[in-house]
Design a protein around this motif. Structure first.
Motif, short mmCIF file in Angstrom:
data_model
loop_
_atom_site.label_atom_id
_atom_site.label_comp_id
_atom_site.label_asym_id
_atom_site.label_seq_id
_atom_site.Cartn_x
_atom_site.Cartn_y
_atom_site.Cartn_z
N MET A 281 -117.29 3.85 -40.87
CA MET A 281 -118.27 4.85 -40.45
C MET A 281 -118.81 5.67 -41.64
SD MET A 281 -118.61 4.26 -37.32
CE MET A 281 -119.58 5.65 -36.80
N SER A 282 -118.32 5.38 -42.85
CA SER A 282 -118.80 6.10 -44.04
C SER A 282 -120.29 5.85 -44.23
CB SER A 282 -118.05 5.63 -45.29
OG SER A 282 -116.70 6.03 -45.22
N LEU A 283 -120.97 6.85 -44.75
CA LEU A 283 -122.41 6.78 -44.95
C LEU A 283 -122.69 6.27 -46.37
CD1 LEU A 283 -125.04 7.31 -43.47
CD2 LEU A 283 -124.99 9.63 -44.40
N GLU B 285 -124.61 3.09 -42.26
CA GLU B 285 -123.15 3.16 -42.10
C GLU B 285 -122.56 1.90 -42.72
OE1 GLU B 285 -122.65 3.62 -37.90
OE2 GLU B 285 -122.73 5.80 -38.05
N ARG B 286 -121.41 2.07 -43.40
CA ARG B 286 -120.79 0.95 -44.11
C ARG B 286 -120.53 -0.24 -43.19
NH1 ARG B 286 -117.60 0.63 -48.83
NH2 ARG B 286 -117.30 2.87 -48.93
N ARG C 216 -116.10 8.87 -44.45
CA ARG C 216 -115.63 9.19 -43.09
C ARG C 216 -114.44 8.32 -42.75
NH1 ARG C 216 -121.48 9.21 -40.10
NH2 ARG C 216 -122.13 11.28 -40.75
N ARG D 50 -122.12 -1.28 -40.56
CA ARG D 50 -123.26 -1.77 -39.80
C ARG D 50 -124.11 -2.73 -40.64
NH1 ARG D 50 -125.93 2.13 -35.64
NH2 ARG D 50 -123.72 2.25 -35.29
#
Length: 123
Positions: free
Chosen positions: A85-87, A111-112, A80, A114
């Motif tokens: 925000m990438s999963l 999420e990357r 993303r 987090r």
């Protein structure tokens, strides 16, 4: 008849040579040599990518077990924008002593950008 005799002698000498080669101790060492930890890591990443279609980004845990090897591998599941925000996903991967994948399962998605919440006692 001499042609038949020569053929039989050459086959006999070939069989003797083959049996001598199979008892060579150097050959036995090659077949019993275990892969190094780095070879196991490379094999695990490659095999997981082949099965899931997702490239491993990192290996977050790696240990030798009684059954072989256990790893936790982080992969990008969904890219993303922005990248934070990438999963991502963690996969638990199990390999036999020779480094062949015997099983895997996804243990979490995140999420990357987090961080994990702090949990007392580990996971």
């Amino acid at each position: 008849m001499s042609n038949t005799k020569n053929t039989e002698e050459s086959q006999g000498s070939q069989e003797t040579q083959d049996s001598q080669e199979s008892h060579n101790p150097k050959d036995n060492n090659r077949t019993t040599k275990r892969p190094s930890p780095m070879e196991v890591l490379r094999q695990a990443r490659g095999q997981l990518a082949e099965l899931t279609g997702m490239e491993a980004e990192s290996v977050s845990s790696f240990e030798q077990t009684e059954e072989g090897w256990a790893l936790e591998v982080e992969v990008l599941e969904l890219e993303r924008v922005p990248d934070t925000m990438s999963l991502m996903a963690s996969y638990q991967v199990e390999l036999d002593p020779d480094g062949q994948l015997t099983g895997y399962r996804r243990v979490r998605r995140y999420e990357r950008g987090r961080a994990d919440a702090h949990r007392p006692g580990g996971r």
